[in-house]
Design an enzyme around this catalytic site. Structure first.
Site, PDB file in Angstrom:
ATOM      1  CG  ASN A  42      12.737  22.293  68.756  1.00  0.00           C
ATOM      2  OD1 ASN A  42      12.588  21.737  68.119  1.00  0.00           O
ATOM      3  ND2 ASN A  42      13.709  23.467  69.073  1.00  0.00           N
ATOM      4  N   GLY A  81      18.712  23.713  77.144  1.00  0.00           N
ATOM      5  CA  GLY A  81      18.984  22.699  77.509  1.00  0.00           C
ATOM      6  C   GLY A  81      20.159  22.255  78.545  1.00  0.00           C
TER       7      GLY A  81
HETATM    8  P1  PGA Z   1      14.971  23.434  76.250  1.00  0.00           P
HETATM    9  O1  PGA Z   1      15.059  23.869  74.465  1.00  0.00           O
HETATM   10  O2  PGA Z   1      13.676  23.911  76.540  1.00  0.00           O
HETATM   11  O3  PGA Z   1      15.356  22.037  76.161  1.00  0.00           O
HETATM   12  O4  PGA Z   1      15.877  24.108  76.652  1.00  0.00           O
HETATM   13  C1  PGA Z   1      14.587  25.143  74.046  1.00  0.00           C
HETATM   14  C2  PGA Z   1      14.749  24.930  72.532  1.00  0.00           C
HETATM   15  O5  PGA Z   1      16.007  24.665  72.073  1.00  0.00           O
HETATM   16  O6  PGA Z   1      13.782  25.336  71.640  1.00  0.00           O
END
Ligand code: PGA
Length: 250
Positions: A9, A173
């Site tokens: 994503n 995140g």
């Molecule tokens: P991340 O995001 O891997 O950066 O934690 C995952 C997501 O929001 O799909």
């Protein structure tokens, strides 16, 4: 048989040129892998060239959002039909960032799920609790509400084209990943709801984990009984790190 699906994503990252360059490299990194379904979710501006770059490869392209109408006076919106027409096969729906920043409700997300399925694409329905929900002991209630809301009126046949992505909001995140045990515990609860809604089809549905999944923790998470894939933000921006996660899913 449940399919392992590893999806990136990208969120609001990458120009069209950067997208094509990354996918060019990723194709080489994951060439020949057939045990895992590999998906990249990209911004609307990259989708057409992303499909062209990956055509004939084992990488499929996802949109990160859609509007649940096929055409009309909806200035600035994109329809499922438009995505389908350029070769997009998956759409990420109900991501927590859309729920939070764009006030998307379960009802609206449910309309999107139906609209995506009506075009023959696969919906990736994101659910997940916030930190305050978890601390208040409401994790399962929140996830069940989002699941039942997002899947309202969906038939068993349609459910076969839905992937659920469990993404605890506090892990997105932040670098804080749910432990494999804790993630599995929640995935098992989600599985129960899916089985109650769709019987055997619920057993077969892919449930991805998302929230700081990275090469270092992917294998352990993916080894859990009800973790059938990942939805990856940060670590999907680079071909090498994303390919390592794909390989951990084999
Ligand atoms: P991340 O995001 O891997 O950066 O934690 C995952 C997501 O929001 O799909």
């Amino acid at each position: 048989m449940r399919r392992t699906v590893i999806a990136g994503n990208w969120k609001m990252n990458k120009t069209n040129q950067e997208a094509v360059e990354m996918l060019h490299q990723l194709k080489k990194e994951v060439a020949g892998i057939s045990e895992v379904d590999i998906v990249i979710g990209a911004p609307f501006t990259c989708l057409s060239d992303a499909v062209k770059e990956t055509v004939g490869s084992n990488i499929k392209i996802a949109a990160e959002n859609v509007y649940p109408k096929s055409s009309g006076a909806y200035t600035g919106e994109i329809s499922p039909k438009m995505l389908k027409a350029i070769g997009v096969e998956y759409v990420i729906l109900g991501h927590s960032e859309r729920r939070e920043y764009f006030q998307e409700s379960d009802e609206f997300i449910n309309e999107k799920v139906k609209a995506v399925l009506a075009e023959g694409m696969t919906a990736i329905l994101c659910i997940g609790e916030k930190l305050e929900d978890r601390e208040a002991g409401k994790t399962n209630m929140v996830n069940e509400t989002q699941l039942r809301g997002g899947l309202a009126g969906i038939t068993k046949e349609e459910a076969a084209n839905i992937i659920v992505a469990y993404e605890p909001v506090w892990a997105i995140g932040t670098g804080k990943t749910a432990t494999p045990e804790l993630a599995q515990e929640t995935h098992a609860k989600i599985r129960k709801v899916l089985v109650s809604l769709f019987d055997k089809v619920g057993e077969e549905m892919t449930i991805q984990y998302g929230g700081s999944m990275k090469p270092e923790n992917a294998a352990e998470l993916l080894a859990q009984k009800d973790i059938d894939g990942g939805l990856i933000g940060g670590a999907s921006l680079e071909a090498k790190s994303f390919a390592e996660i794909v390989k951990a899913g084999r």
